[in-house]
Design an enzyme around this catalytic site. Structure first.
Site, PDB file in Angstrom:
ATOM      1  N   TYR A 155      28.672  51.634  48.496  1.00 36.58           N
ATOM      2  CA  TYR A 155      27.317  51.670  49.204  1.00 36.58           C
ATOM      3  C   TYR A 155      27.077  50.379  49.634  1.00 36.58           C
ATOM      4  O   TYR A 155      26.657  50.089  50.795  1.00 36.58           O
ATOM      5  CB  TYR A 155      26.183  52.205  48.078  1.00 36.58           C
ATOM      6  CG  TYR A 155      24.775  52.157  48.988  1.00 36.58           C
ATOM      7  CD1 TYR A 155      24.355  53.055  50.094  1.00 36.58           C
ATOM      8  CD2 TYR A 155      23.936  51.481  48.538  1.00 36.58           C
ATOM      9  CE1 TYR A 155      23.277  52.893  50.474  1.00 36.58           C
ATOM     10  CE2 TYR A 155      22.590  51.149  49.314  1.00 36.58           C
ATOM     11  CZ  TYR A 155      22.592  52.090  50.335  1.00 36.58           C
ATOM     12  OH  TYR A 155      21.081  51.933  50.761  1.00 36.58           O
ATOM     13  N   VAL A 188      12.734  51.526  47.051  1.00 34.31           N
ATOM     14  CA  VAL A 188      11.684  52.569  47.749  1.00 34.31           C
ATOM     15  C   VAL A 188      11.768  54.155  47.267  1.00 34.31           C
ATOM     16  O   VAL A 188      12.843  54.591  47.468  1.00 34.31           O
ATOM     17  CB  VAL A 188      11.925  52.633  49.465  1.00 34.31           C
ATOM     18  CG1 VAL A 188      10.903  53.334  49.895  1.00 34.31           C
ATOM     19  CG2 VAL A 188      12.235  51.388  49.807  1.00 34.31           C
TER      20      VAL A 188
HETATM   21  P1  NDP Z   1      15.806  59.598  52.418  1.00 33.36           P
HETATM   22  O1  NDP Z   1      17.126  60.305  51.875  1.00 33.36           O
HETATM   23  O2  NDP Z   1      14.525  60.035  52.151  1.00 33.36           O
HETATM   24  O3  NDP Z   1      16.108  59.729  54.069  1.00 33.36           O
HETATM   25  C1  NDP Z   1      17.242  59.854  54.719  1.00 33.36           C
HETATM   26  C2  NDP Z   1      17.280  60.335  56.241  1.00 33.36           C
HETATM   27  O4  NDP Z   1      18.305  60.256  56.809  1.00 33.36           O
HETATM   28  C3  NDP Z   1      16.951  61.981  56.301  1.00 33.36           C
HETATM   29  O5  NDP Z   1      16.102  61.777  57.282  1.00 33.36           O
HETATM   30  C4  NDP Z   1      18.344  62.522  56.472  1.00 33.36           C
HETATM   31  O6  NDP Z   1      18.085  63.513  57.557  1.00 33.36           O
HETATM   32  C5  NDP Z   1      18.918  61.411  57.228  1.00 33.36           C
HETATM   33  N1  NDP Z   1      20.265  61.465  57.555  1.00 33.36           N
HETATM   34  C6  NDP Z   1      21.440  61.315  56.288  1.00 33.36           C
HETATM   35  N2  NDP Z   1      22.534  61.753  56.696  1.00 33.36           N
HETATM   36  C7  NDP Z   1      22.375  62.069  58.181  1.00 33.36           C
HETATM   37  C8  NDP Z   1      23.147  62.164  59.026  1.00 33.36           C
HETATM   38  N3  NDP Z   1      24.733  62.423  58.916  1.00 33.36           N
HETATM   39  N4  NDP Z   1      23.025  62.530  60.179  1.00 33.36           N
HETATM   40  C9  NDP Z   1      21.634  62.351  60.659  1.00 33.36           C
HETATM   41  N5  NDP Z   1      20.668  61.998  59.783  1.00 33.36           N
HETATM   42  C10 NDP Z   1      20.950  61.987  58.363  1.00 33.36           C
HETATM   43  O7  NDP Z   1      16.441  58.155  52.343  1.00 33.36           O
HETATM   44  P2  NDP Z   1      15.661  56.568  52.725  1.00 33.36           P
HETATM   45  O8  NDP Z   1      14.340  57.159  53.761  1.00 33.36           O
HETATM   46  O9  NDP Z   1      15.325  56.166  51.411  1.00 33.36           O
HETATM   47  O10 NDP Z   1      16.769  56.114  53.773  1.00 33.36           O
HETATM   48  C11 NDP Z   1      16.710  55.654  54.949  1.00 33.36           C
HETATM   49  C12 NDP Z   1      17.396  54.414  55.124  1.00 33.36           C
HETATM   50  O11 NDP Z   1      17.100  53.295  54.211  1.00 33.36           O
HETATM   51  C13 NDP Z   1      18.980  54.568  54.620  1.00 33.36           C
HETATM   52  O12 NDP Z   1      19.833  53.953  55.658  1.00 33.36           O
HETATM   53  C14 NDP Z   1      19.119  53.959  53.208  1.00 33.36           C
HETATM   54  O13 NDP Z   1      20.318  53.287  52.963  1.00 33.36           O
HETATM   55  C15 NDP Z   1      18.071  52.903  53.603  1.00 33.36           C
HETATM   56  N6  NDP Z   1      17.374  52.226  52.341  1.00 33.36           N
HETATM   57  C16 NDP Z   1      16.811  52.841  51.262  1.00 33.36           C
HETATM   58  C17 NDP Z   1      16.281  52.573  50.054  1.00 33.36           C
HETATM   59  C18 NDP Z   1      15.657  52.994  49.187  1.00 33.36           C
HETATM   60  O14 NDP Z   1      15.380  52.551  48.273  1.00 33.36           O
HETATM   61  N7  NDP Z   1      15.155  54.394  49.529  1.00 33.36           N
HETATM   62  C19 NDP Z   1      16.258  50.770  50.010  1.00 33.36           C
HETATM   63  C20 NDP Z   1      17.103  50.126  51.106  1.00 33.36           C
HETATM   64  C21 NDP Z   1      17.554  50.875  52.006  1.00 33.36           C
HETATM   65  P3  NDP Z   1      18.926  65.081  57.427  1.00 33.36           P
HETATM   66  O15 NDP Z   1      19.363  65.004  55.736  1.00 33.36           O
HETATM   67  O16 NDP Z   1      17.803  65.935  57.640  1.00 33.36           O
HETATM   68  O17 NDP Z   1      19.984  64.716  58.429  1.00 33.36           O
HETATM   69  C1  8X3 Z   2      18.968  51.163  48.282  1.00 32.95           C
HETATM   70  C2  8X3 Z   2      18.397  50.110  47.228  1.00 32.95           C
HETATM   71  O1  8X3 Z   2      19.010  48.721  45.272  1.00 32.95           O
HETATM   72  O2  8X3 Z   2      19.580  51.182  45.318  1.00 32.95           O
HETATM   73  O3  8X3 Z   2      19.429  50.566  49.234  1.00 32.95           O
HETATM   74  O4  8X3 Z   2      20.670  49.676  46.663  1.00 32.95           O
HETATM   75  S1  8X3 Z   2      19.527  49.933  46.291  1.00 32.95           S
END
Ligand code: NDP
Ligand code: 8X3
Length: 254
Positions: A155, A188
């Site tokens: 990741y 988050v």
């Molecule tokens: P969620 O799991 O809540 O949301 C992820 C979203 O991505 C969903 O809408 C999902 O929709 C979509 N998704 C996943 N795979 C696909 C795909 N193959 N095609 C199209 N859409 C896809 O996670 P977050 O909101 O937390 O994550 C959003 C971004 O933020 C990611 O890139 C994550 O790595 C990043 N991030 C998150 C953090 C956290 O702590 N939460 C911290 C740092 C970064 P669906 O399944 O309907 O396709």
């Molecule tokens: C998501 C945050 O710290 O789990 O990107 O990698 S962490």
């Protein structure tokens, strides 16, 4: 459709993408929303159109599928092709295992979604931005784009790749006046950990126990800050952490 700006958000059916859709709709943007779960996007479309008087176009595809991505973007109606803001948000972690025990299917899904998916979407939308001489790309990285942590190996590698692409895109797109911004959140609470732990909600909850995590709206606010700067200002990179998190793996829990 009126001359308001258009934002294309990937992964808008949950978490940060959904919160960003709400924030940009509040600010008067028309939205193209992508994810795989069409049912959720249909509900969000109705809510946003009813609440904010903007228009939403749904673009249901899997960012990993190169043909689906190019077909969906090339078949956008003409009035939806002038995309001002692309938020490359769709992404995930799958599993949390030491490198020698890693599940190779998990590795593939993270590499295919976080790196290749972001590239496919960007490669199809950037020519539209160049054609219409407008644009800002927001790439959602992570604190895992800047640091590594135990068992986060692949990741973290995918998010380090997003960081590299963010910097590279900024260089390549300078000549086209396209802004490129990296947004890097710490913990988050979204569906992220439920997805990482494959539906194990109890294990996912533990990730956020004992401290005040960020919420998706905090990141949407930061995205709006970057999007709403004057034309001559670009936010290159923002790292946004919960106050209780000093580094990727270092959280002060009470
Ligand atoms: P969620 O799991 O809540 O949301 C992820 C979203 O991505 C969903 O809408 C999902 O929709 C979509 N998704 C996943 N795979 C696909 C795909 N193959 N095609 C199209 N859409 C896809 O996670 P977050 O909101 O937390 O994550 C959003 C971004 O933020 C990611 O890139 C994550 O790595 C990043 N991030 C998150 C953090 C956290 O702590 N939460 C911290 C740092 C970064 P669906 O399944 O309907 O396709
Ligand atoms: C998501 C945050 O710290 O789990 O990107 O990698 S962490």
């Amino acid at each position: 459709m009126s001359q308001q700006k258009i934002a294309f958000i990937t992964g808008a059916s949950a978490g940060i993408g959904e919160a960003t859709a709400v924030k940009l709709a509040q600010e008067g943007y028309h939205l193209i929303l992508n994810a795989r779960r069409a049912d959720r996007l249909h509900i969000l479309k109705t809510e946003l159109e009813d609440s904010f008087g903007i228009k939403v176009f749904l673009s249901i595809f899997d960012v990993r599928n190169r043909d689906e991505v190019s077909t969906a973007i090339s078949s956008l109606p003409d009035e939806w092709k002038k995309i001002n803001v692309l938020v490359n948000n769709a992404g995930l972690a799958s599993g949390l295992a030491s490198i020698e025990e890693g599940n190779i299917d998990d590795w593939d899904v993270m590499i295919d979604t976080n790196i290749k998916g972001l590239l496919y979407v960007s490669r199809n939308i950037i020519p539209l931005m160049i054609q219409y001489q407008t644009g800002q790309i927001i790439n959602i990285g992570s604190i895992a784009a800047k640091e590594t942590y135990a068992n986060g190996n692949v990741y973290c590698a995918t998010k380090h790749a997003v960081d590299a692409l963010n910097k590279s895109m900024r260089i390549d797109l300078l000549k086209h006046d396209i802004k490129v911004t990296g947004i890097h959140p710490g913990a988050v609470e979204t569906e992220f950990s439920i997805v990482r732990f494959k539906g194990d909600v109890e294990r996912a909850k533990k990730v956020y126990e004992g401290f005040e995590n960020l919420v998706a709206a905090d990141i949407a606010e930061a995205i709006w800050f970057a999007v709403s700067r004057p034309k001559h200002v670009n936010i290159n990179d923002l790292i946004i952490m919960p106050m209780a998190q000093a580094q990727a793996g270092i959280i002060q829990r009470k």
